[in-house]
Scaffold this motif. Structure first.
Motif, PDB file in Angstrom:
ATOM      1  N   VAL A   1       0.840  -1.199   0.000  1.00 15.27           N
ATOM      2  CA  VAL A   1       0.000   0.000   0.000  1.00 15.27           C
ATOM      3  C   VAL A   1       0.874   1.247   0.000  1.00 15.27           C
ATOM      4  O   VAL A   1       0.643   2.188  -0.763  1.00 15.27           O
ATOM      5  N   ILE A   2       1.884   1.250   0.855  1.00 13.55           N
ATOM      6  CA  ILE A   2       2.830   2.371   0.919  1.00 13.55           C
ATOM      7  C   ILE A   2       4.237   1.792   0.881  1.00 13.55           C
ATOM      8  O   ILE A   2       4.539   0.813   1.577  1.00 13.55           O
ATOM      9  N   ASN A   3       5.111   2.406   0.101  1.00 12.19           N
ATOM     10  CA  ASN A   3       6.476   1.924  -0.074  1.00 12.19           C
ATOM     11  C   ASN A   3       7.484   3.021   0.260  1.00 12.19           C
ATOM     12  O   ASN A   3       7.358   4.150  -0.216  1.00 12.19           O
ATOM     13  N   GLU A   4       8.425   2.704   1.124  1.00 17.82           N
ATOM     14  CA  GLU A   4       9.591   3.553   1.405  1.00 17.82           C
ATOM     15  C   GLU A   4       9.220   4.952   1.888  1.00 17.82           C
ATOM     16  O   GLU A   4       9.765   5.958   1.426  1.00 17.82           O
ATOM     17  N   ALA A   5       8.310   5.029   2.838  1.00 19.58           N
ATOM     18  CA  ALA A   5       7.866   6.339   3.334  1.00 19.58           C
ATOM     19  C   ALA A   5       8.665   6.831   4.533  1.00 19.58           C
ATOM     20  O   ALA A   5       8.485   7.979   4.952  1.00 19.58           O
ATOM     21  N   LEU A   6       9.529   5.989   5.095  1.00 19.02           N
ATOM     22  CA  LEU A   6      10.305   6.384   6.269  1.00 19.02           C
ATOM     23  C   LEU A   6      11.702   6.845   5.855  1.00 19.02           C
ATOM     24  O   LEU A   6      12.340   6.236   4.996  1.00 19.02           O
ATOM     25  N   ASN A   7      12.168   7.909   6.475  1.00 17.38           N
ATOM     26  CA  ASN A   7      13.528   8.385   6.238  1.00 17.38           C
ATOM     27  C   ASN A   7      13.951   9.262   7.404  1.00 17.38           C
ATOM     28  O   ASN A   7      13.784  10.491   7.366  1.00 17.38           O
ATOM     29  N   PRO A   8      14.487   8.652   8.472  1.00 18.27           N
ATOM     30  CA  PRO A   8      14.868   9.437   9.653  1.00 18.27           C
ATOM     31  C   PRO A   8      15.831  10.578   9.333  1.00 18.27           C
ATOM     32  O   PRO A   8      15.856  11.592  10.041  1.00 18.27           O
ATOM     33  N   GLY A   9      16.614  10.429   8.259  1.00 15.47           N
ATOM     34  CA  GLY A   9      17.564  11.477   7.893  1.00 15.47           C
ATOM     35  C   GLY A   9      16.909  12.779   7.498  1.00 15.47           C
ATOM     36  O   GLY A   9      17.551  13.835   7.507  1.00 15.47           O
ATOM     37  N   ASP A  10      15.608  12.742   7.158  1.00 15.49           N
ATOM     38  CA  ASP A  10      14.896  13.975   6.816  1.00 15.49           C
ATOM     39  C   ASP A  10      14.458  14.755   8.055  1.00 15.49           C
ATOM     40  O   ASP A  10      13.925  15.865   7.943  1.00 15.49           O
ATOM     41  N   ARG A  11      14.641  14.137   9.215  1.00 15.21           N
ATOM     42  CA  ARG A  11      14.465  14.799  10.514  1.00 15.21           C
ATOM     43  C   ARG A  11      13.055  15.343  10.742  1.00 15.21           C
ATOM     44  O   ARG A  11      12.875  16.386  11.377  1.00 15.21           O
ATOM     45  N   ARG A  12      12.077  14.652  10.223  1.00 12.42           N
ATOM     46  CA  ARG A  12      10.713  14.917  10.658  1.00 12.42           C
ATOM     47  C   ARG A  12      10.489  14.194  11.981  1.00 12.42           C
ATOM     48  O   ARG A  12      11.034  13.116  12.224  1.00 12.42           O
ATOM     49  N   GLU A  13       9.675  14.760  12.839  1.00 11.04           N
ATOM     50  CA  GLU A  13       9.448  14.160  14.151  1.00 11.04           C
ATOM     51  C   GLU A  13       8.848  12.764  14.045  1.00 11.04           C
ATOM     52  O   GLU A  13       9.136  11.889  14.870  1.00 11.04           O
ATOM     53  N   ASP A  14       8.020  12.529  13.021  1.00  3.58           N
ATOM     54  CA  ASP A  14       7.387  11.221  12.867  1.00  3.58           C
ATOM     55  C   ASP A  14       8.244  10.236  12.076  1.00  3.58           C
ATOM     56  O   ASP A  14       7.841   9.095  11.841  1.00  3.58           O
ATOM     57  N   GLY A  15       9.431  10.662  11.655  1.00  3.53           N
ATOM     58  CA  GLY A  15      10.335   9.772  10.935  1.00  3.53           C
ATOM     59  C   GLY A  15      10.025   9.622   9.467  1.00  3.53           C
ATOM     60  O   GLY A  15      10.699   8.871   8.757  1.00  3.53           O
ATOM     61  N   LEU A  16       9.011  10.344   8.956  1.00  3.22           N
ATOM     62  CA  LEU A  16       8.619  10.190   7.563  1.00  3.22           C
ATOM     63  C   LEU A  16       9.562  10.933   6.614  1.00  3.22           C
ATOM     64  O   LEU A  16      10.238  11.886   6.996  1.00  3.22           O
ATOM     65  N   ARG A  17       9.568  10.453   5.390  1.00  4.52           N
ATOM     66  CA  ARG A  17      10.306  11.085   4.319  1.00  4.52           C
ATOM     67  C   ARG A  17       9.618  12.400   3.936  1.00  4.52           C
ATOM     68  O   ARG A  17       8.394  12.497   3.934  1.00  4.52           O
ATOM     69  N   ARG A  18      10.397  13.406   3.600  1.00  2.69           N
ATOM     70  CA  ARG A  18       9.834  14.657   3.091  1.00  2.69           C
ATOM     71  C   ARG A  18       9.557  14.469   1.592  1.00  2.69           C
ATOM     72  O   ARG A  18      10.464  14.527   0.758  1.00  2.69           O
ATOM     73  N   ASP A  19       8.312  14.178   1.274  1.00  2.00           N
ATOM     74  CA  ASP A  19       7.931  13.935  -0.114  1.00  2.00           C
ATOM     75  C   ASP A  19       6.554  14.537  -0.365  1.00  2.00           C
ATOM     76  O   ASP A  19       6.004  15.257   0.496  1.00  2.00           O
ATOM     77  N   ALA A  20       5.978  14.261  -1.517  1.00  2.00           N
ATOM     78  CA  ALA A  20       4.684  14.855  -1.865  1.00  2.00           C
ATOM     79  C   ALA A  20       3.594  14.430  -0.890  1.00  2.00           C
ATOM     80  O   ALA A  20       2.706  15.228  -0.553  1.00  2.00           O
TER      81      ALA A  20
END
Length: 464
Positions: free
Chosen positions: A243-262
């Motif tokens: 359903v969702i692929n590769e949405a996590l990216n701690p390096g983007d430093r969002r509090e929820d650990g999500l990737r900064r994407d659309a």
């Protein structure tokens, strides 16, 4: 089994390079006691596949040219000396002696794919015997693939991965293209093979028109419409869907650990909830998966990503979001350390939450291994075996999917990315079968891991 040798089975073996100058394919057959089921070590001579080794053997050589055969009759009285060596493994010297005549006749021509050993075990069947599913990604499916490869896929796989990207299937909001999968869906349907691993939402496959949206309500309607459009074509053939692929990216430093994407720009993390609910409506019988990479080996932000995944999973389950499984891609690297205890513990943390695990994109990048195929294949096989022993010790693991079946169609090539270039310029050898569709030590390692793993019988939401 031969009629004149009750209780004995034939295990066919093929050296890596064989044939005559005229292209006549040669093969050897070893007669071994049928009661034995141990996997034969390759003993350093590059066997194709051999099962059931114990004690005594007899080699015969046959030619497939025309209708003639050259073979030596085998009688009960013909016995060779034991070939078992130290630790119960076959003696390298004895195997080389037995195969000497064959190897002496062998020039460098590779075997034809049609010469594949008919009795080759099936990874699908070995997996099914312990309640597991095995499948593979089908890269560049028709017209690139051959009938020989098709037969191998059908023999070995119980699941097929089609490559289906939203950016290709929906070039505009009101347009849906059905033929972006290169024929994989139709082929799998014709062969009765269920689908796995289709990405519904992936930051690398977002249509340009969607990325340009600024209204979250309009964007949400587009996401839900895309999920339902996909299901109209795929749902009846789908075992599991990402359903969702590769949405996590701690390096983007969002509090929820999500990737900064659309998606996170438009919705924050709320899209996980409505996307999974829409997927349950659209794919009522499928296993619904969150899929990600980089949590298998402890380099980069692997540990931070594991922690972010568990936090996100807890929030979803508390909100009764229908997440059935976590998909772990598992693109392993020989150069990176694999901590089996740490990874098994992580799998246990997922399982403790009542969620399945699917290994979705398994392969082994052999950069760092020697140039010679023998040592390189052995290193790759060892990684497969160590990884699968750790993974399959967790009964919540429901399926294993390799990212390809043959080295001929691997994505681990310099033309895909320069990071996949070996310093020696040789092609990588990351998969169970080589570029000539012959089984490698990796095949044996996967087969052995399946056969030795505990049985699993998981009743869970979706997919069966």
């Amino acid at each position: 089994m031969r009629d004149d040798l009750p209780g004995w089975n034939a295990a066919a073996i093929m050296p890596h390079k064989h044939g005559t100058a005229a292209g006549v394919g040669l093969w050897a057959k070893i007669w071994i006691p049928a009661r034995e089921a141990a996997t034969c070590s390759r003993a350093g001579v590059g066997f194709g596949h051999c099962r059931g080794l114990e004690g005594e053997m007899r080699v015969r050589i046959s030619s497939e040219e025309g209708t003639g055969q050259t073979s030596e009759p085998m009688t009960r009285s013909e016995r060779k000396a034991p070939i078992l060596g130290r630790g119960g493994l076959p003696s390298r010297r004895r195997c080389l002696q037995a195969l000497g005549g064959l190897l002496a006749l062998s020039p460098s021509a590779p075997p034809r794919a049609s010469e594949a050993v008919p009795s080759l075990p099936s990874l699908r069947d070995a997996a099914a015997s312990i309640g597991l599913r095995y499948g593979a990604a089908a890269h560049d499916y028709p017209p690139v693939f051959t009938p020989e490869y098709d037969r191998l896929v059908v023999q070995q796989c119980g699941l097929i991965v089609p490559v289906l990207n939203w950016s290709q299937s929906s070039p505009s909001p009101d347009r849906f293209e059905e033929n972006t999968d290169k024929g994989v869906v139709a082929w799998a349907r014709a062969k009765g093979l269920p689908l796995t691993g289709s990405h519904l939402l992936w930051h690398e496959a977002v249509p340009r028109w969607f990325a340009a949206l600024s209204d979250p309500r309009e964007a949400r309607q587009a996401v839900i419409a895309h999920i339902h459009r996909s299901s109209a074509r795929l749902a009846r053939d789908t075992w599991s869907v990402n359903v969702i692929n590769e949405a996590l990216n701690p390096g983007d430093r969002r509090e929820d650990g999500l990737r900064r994407d659309a998606f996170s720009r438009l919705f924050g993390n709320s899209y996980w909830e409505f996307a999974f609910h829409a997927a349950r409506e659209a794919f009522p019988d499928a296993v619904l998966v969150y899929n990600d990479y980089g949590m298998e080996q402890e380099y980069g932000d692997a540990l931070a990503k594991r922690a972010a995944l568990l936090r996100r999973l807890d929030a979803l389950l508390a909100a009764r979001v229908p997440v059935d499984a976590i998909g772990l891609q598992s693109h392993l690297r020989l150069r990176e350390r694999f901590n089996s205890q740490s990874f098994a513990a992580f799998l246990g943390q997922i399982a403790a939450r009542g969620v399945r695990v699917i290994i979705t994109e398994l392969d082994v990048l052999d950069i760092g291994a020697p140039s010679a195929a023998g040592p390189r294949d052995a290193a790759v096989a060892d990684m497969y075996r160590r990884y699968l022993d750790a993974v399959l010790s967790e009964r919540a693991v429901t399926a294993i999917v390799t990212w390809g079946l043959s080295d001929r169609y691997s994505w681990l090539r310099p033309d895909f990315s320069p990071v996949f270039s070996r310093p020696d310029g040789l092609s990588t050898r990351p998969l169970p079968f080589d570029s000539e569709l012959r089984p490698k030590p990796a095949f044996d390692a996967i087969l052995a891991a399946f056969r030795s793993a505990p049985h699993r019988n998981i009743e869970a939401r979706g997919g069966g």
